[in-house]
Design a protein around this motif. Structure first.
Motif, short mmCIF file in Angstrom:
data_model
loop_
_atom_site.label_atom_id
_atom_site.label_comp_id
_atom_site.label_asym_id
_atom_site.label_seq_id
_atom_site.Cartn_x
_atom_site.Cartn_y
_atom_site.Cartn_z
N LEU A 1 0.86 -1.18 0.00
CA LEU A 1 0.00 0.00 0.00
C LEU A 1 0.90 1.23 0.00
O LEU A 1 1.57 1.54 0.99
N VAL A 2 0.92 1.92 -1.12
CA VAL A 2 1.86 3.03 -1.35
C VAL A 2 1.18 4.34 -1.00
O VAL A 2 0.15 4.70 -1.59
N LYS A 3 1.74 5.06 -0.06
CA LYS A 3 1.11 6.30 0.41
C LYS A 3 1.20 7.40 -0.64
O LYS A 3 2.27 7.69 -1.18
N LEU A 4 0.05 8.03 -0.90
CA LEU A 4 -0.01 9.14 -1.84
C LEU A 4 0.44 10.44 -1.18
O LEU A 4 0.30 10.62 0.04
N ASN A 5 0.94 11.35 -2.00
CA ASN A 5 1.27 12.69 -1.54
C ASN A 5 0.06 13.59 -1.80
O ASN A 5 -0.12 14.11 -2.91
N LEU A 6 -0.76 13.76 -0.80
CA LEU A 6 -2.00 14.51 -0.98
C LEU A 6 -1.79 16.02 -0.93
O LEU A 6 -2.76 16.79 -0.98
N HIS A 7 -0.53 16.46 -0.89
CA HIS A 7 -0.22 17.88 -1.03
C HIS A 7 0.08 18.22 -2.49
O HIS A 7 0.28 19.40 -2.81
N ASN A 8 0.10 17.23 -3.35
CA ASN A 8 0.34 17.43 -4.78
C ASN A 8 -0.99 17.69 -5.47
O ASN A 8 -1.91 16.86 -5.42
N LEU A 9 -1.12 18.82 -6.14
CA LEU A 9 -2.37 19.21 -6.77
C LEU A 9 -2.81 18.21 -7.83
O LEU A 9 -4.01 17.94 -7.99
N ALA A 10 -1.85 17.63 -8.55
CA ALA A 10 -2.20 16.65 -9.59
C ALA A 10 -2.82 15.40 -8.97
O ALA A 10 -3.74 14.80 -9.55
N VAL A 11 -2.34 15.00 -7.80
CA VAL A 11 -2.90 13.83 -7.11
C VAL A 11 -4.32 14.11 -6.65
O VAL A 11 -5.25 13.32 -6.90
N THR A 12 -4.50 15.23 -5.97
CA THR A 12 -5.85 15.54 -5.48
C THR A 12 -6.83 15.75 -6.62
O THR A 12 -7.99 15.35 -6.53
N ASP A 13 -6.37 16.34 -7.71
CA ASP A 13 -7.24 16.51 -8.87
C ASP A 13 -7.66 15.16 -9.44
O ASP A 13 -8.82 14.95 -9.82
N HIS A 14 -6.73 14.24 -9.50
CA HIS A 14 -7.02 12.89 -10.01
C HIS A 14 -8.09 12.22 -9.14
O HIS A 14 -9.05 11.62 -9.66
N LEU A 15 -7.94 12.33 -7.84
CA LEU A 15 -8.89 11.69 -6.93
C LEU A 15 -10.25 12.35 -6.98
O LEU A 15 -11.29 11.67 -7.01
N LEU A 16 -10.29 13.68 -7.02
CA LEU A 16 -11.57 14.38 -7.06
C LEU A 16 -12.30 14.14 -8.37
O LEU A 16 -13.54 14.06 -8.40
N ARG A 17 -11.56 14.01 -9.46
CA ARG A 17 -12.21 13.69 -10.74
C ARG A 17 -12.82 12.29 -10.70
O ARG A 17 -13.90 12.06 -11.25
N ALA A 18 -12.15 11.37 -10.02
CA ALA A 18 -12.70 10.02 -9.88
C ALA A 18 -14.00 10.05 -9.09
O ALA A 18 -15.01 9.46 -9.50
N VAL A 19 -14.00 10.76 -7.97
CA VAL A 19 -15.20 10.84 -7.14
C VAL A 19 -16.33 11.50 -7.92
O VAL A 19 -17.50 11.08 -7.83
N GLU A 20 -16.00 12.52 -8.69
CA GLU A 20 -17.03 13.20 -9.49
C GLU A 20 -17.66 12.22 -10.48
O GLU A 20 -18.87 12.21 -10.68
N GLN A 21 -16.83 11.36 -11.07
CA GLN A 21 -17.38 10.34 -11.97
C GLN A 21 -18.29 9.39 -11.22
O GLN A 21 -19.37 9.04 -11.70
N TRP A 22 -17.90 8.98 -10.01
CA TRP A 22 -18.74 8.05 -9.24
C TRP A 22 -20.10 8.68 -8.94
O TRP A 22 -21.13 8.01 -8.99
N ILE A 23 -20.08 9.98 -8.61
CA ILE A 23 -21.33 10.65 -8.28
C ILE A 23 -22.22 10.80 -9.50
O ILE A 23 -23.43 10.50 -9.46
N ILE A 24 -21.63 11.23 -10.61
CA ILE A 24 -22.43 11.51 -11.81
C ILE A 24 -22.85 10.22 -12.52
O ILE A 24 -24.01 10.04 -12.88
N GLU A 25 -21.90 9.31 -12.71
CA GLU A 25 -22.20 8.11 -13.48
C GLU A 25 -22.96 7.06 -12.68
O GLU A 25 -23.90 6.44 -13.19
N PHE A 26 -22.57 6.86 -11.42
CA PHE A 26 -23.17 5.77 -10.64
C PHE A 26 -24.24 6.25 -9.65
O PHE A 26 -24.95 5.43 -9.07
N LYS A 27 -24.30 7.58 -9.46
CA LYS A 27 -25.32 8.17 -8.59
C LYS A 27 -25.26 7.62 -7.16
O LYS A 27 -26.28 7.29 -6.55
N ILE A 28 -24.05 7.53 -6.63
CA ILE A 28 -23.88 7.06 -5.26
C ILE A 28 -24.40 8.11 -4.29
O ILE A 28 -24.48 9.30 -4.61
N ASP A 29 -24.72 7.68 -3.08
CA ASP A 29 -25.31 8.55 -2.07
C ASP A 29 -24.30 9.01 -1.02
O ASP A 29 -24.63 9.86 -0.19
#
Length: 452
Positions: free
Chosen positions: A156-184
């Motif tokens: 389990l490799v720890k991410l650097n969550l102070h890197n804007l590119a990392v946080t952008d990647h994660l937030l884009r993934a969550v946005e897809q989950w919300i829009i495409e899968f309509k999670i609650d």
């Protein structure tokens, strides 16, 4: 605005185990739609009065799901995007909301950016995506560099969550989950280890899409309100009461769980402003029955789980009294493949599924059990009583963990009607001269009595 979480009774499924996926991902096989095994579960969840599902990791991973390889692809061992959409739609059509696991502290060694660092070394454009990257020494896996893992686990490799590119990647993934899968909502893995500023970003990002979106964090230690008050989480796992629920029965010491509930929810309680996520077991800890020394104590445990402040959750299979213990290196016994149409209930606990179903239905119909205040009325080594109330109703909960039927006189201050009704049995009791008299409280049982 509807506050759906207050009325929720969760069912927790770890899909890779529950649906019989292979333990390792080969990253080449065609997707197998194992997620659709949930169709077998729907009648059972309906019978259990479940209205919310916490579904463990579903995105492409190396092994157990918490070692993410791709946040944008469903794990091929469970299906594909269409499978997940169909599954969530099915739950929504049946009045069940769905939250997914969000694993943002770390990734697996098959994550594309980590593989790029392995291939290109210091020349990789992803070097700053990971925490503690050090090319002056090697990793336990023999890489030409070291890195930070999670809790000593270097798969389990720890991410650097102070890197804007990392946080952008994660937030884009969550946005897809919300829009495409309509999670609650989301359950944030190892939230107490995730950078607080990222959690705040995530919280704001999700609430912008839907103010009712619910974010719960896995918090093992510390003051849960630190994260809730910082607008990083809506709720947190109540590990303090998880431990107290079983150990107060094992040790014949209700003072333990009573202390925790009073500390958290009493007049000066530190968690009066939110509802923690309550559980008796989950995918990371021993099954409740394996922690108890007397299986019959499951009845008062679940009575407490559904009547104390919090959002109750059942881990799949525990309603049948299944056993399972983790070892230092293996969690598989906690995460078995189960066919709900062919499951064998623990012979010592044949009435447990029906009992839990009654409790779930009762909580769904009681505003006092959902959001009412908490006041301790009495506590002894093997008996415990408390009051839950709001403007609409007042309810007394009493449990007995002894091996004998007992008679109790429970002190109750205030101007209340004289009659009480046990919502579980329909039996009537009286309140007079400042006491509720219960002449017969059976061994290993509980009562949930509505006043008036």
């Amino acid at each position: 605005m509807e506050n759906w979480i207050d009325k929720s009774v969760f069912y927790h499924i770890y899909p890779l185990g529950c649906f019989g996926a292979p333990p390792q991902n080969d990253f080449t096989s065609r997707p197998v739609p194992r997620l659709l095994e949930v169709k077998k579960w729907l009648p059972h969840l309906h019978d259990m009065h479940i209205n919310a599902l916490y579904l463990g990791p579903v995105f492409e991973s190396t092994a157990h799901g918490y070692d993410t390889a791709d946040y944008f692809q469903v794990d091929r061992r469970l299906g594909d995007s269409q499978t997940l959409r169909e599954m969530i739609n099915l739950f929504h059509e049946n009045g069940i909301r769905v939250i997914l696991d969000g694993v943002f502290h770390h990734v697996g060694r098959n994550f594309f950016a980590f593989e790029d660092v392995q291939q290109h070394g210091v020349n990789s454009k992803y070097c700053d995506w990971f925490s503690g990257l050090d090319f002056s020494r090697s990793s336990p896996y023999g890489d030409a560099f070291a890195y930070d893992g999670w809790n000593g686990n270097f798969d389990l490799v720890k991410l650097n969550l102070h890197n804007l590119a990392v946080t952008d990647h994660l937030l884009r993934a969550v946005e897809q989950w919300i829009i495409e899968f309509k999670i609650d909502g989301l359950r944030i893995d190892t939230a107490d280890c995730v950078d607080l500023s990222f959690l705040q970003q995530l919280f704001k990002h999700c609430k912008t899409h839907d103010a009712r979106f619910w974010i719960m964090g896995e918090i093992i230690h510390g003051d849960y309100s630190h994260w809730v008050n910082a607008h990083a989480l809506d709720s947190a796992t109540n590990y303090e009461c998880y431990k107290g629920l079983y150990s107060s029965h094992v040790d014949h010491n209700y003072f333990e769980i009573a202390y925790s509930l009073n500390r958290q929810f009493g007049d000066q309680g530190i968690y009066q402003h939110f509802l923690p996520y309550s559980f008796a077991d989950n995918h990371d800890v021993n099954r409740l029955i394996s922690n108890l020394t007397n299986p019959a104590h499951a009845y008062p445990v679940y009575c407490l789980l559904f009547s104390m402040p919090g959002i109750p959750s059942i881990y799949y299979g525990s309603e049948w009294g299944l056993t399972g213990k983790r070892t230092a290196t293996d969690d598989h016994m906690l995460r078995p493949h189960i066919d709900p149409q062919n499951v064998h209930c623990n012979p010592e606990l044949k009435e447990l599924p029906g009992y839990i179903a009654e409790l779930a239905q009762m909580r769904s119909q009681s505003s006092a059990l959902q959001t009412g205040s908490y006041r301790q009325l009495m506590v002894a080594n093997e008996q415990f009583a408390f009051l839950r109330e709001n403007e609409e109703e007042s309810i007394i909960v009493v449990v007995n963990s002894s091996q004998q039927t007992v008679a109790l006189e429970i002190p109750l201050e205030g101007n209340y009607p004289s009659a009480l009704t046990d919502l579980l049995s329909g039996e009537k009791y009286q309140f007079q001269q400042g006491q509720v008299c219960i002449p017969h409280l059976a061994a290993n049982s509980g009562k949930i009595m509505k006043i008036g």
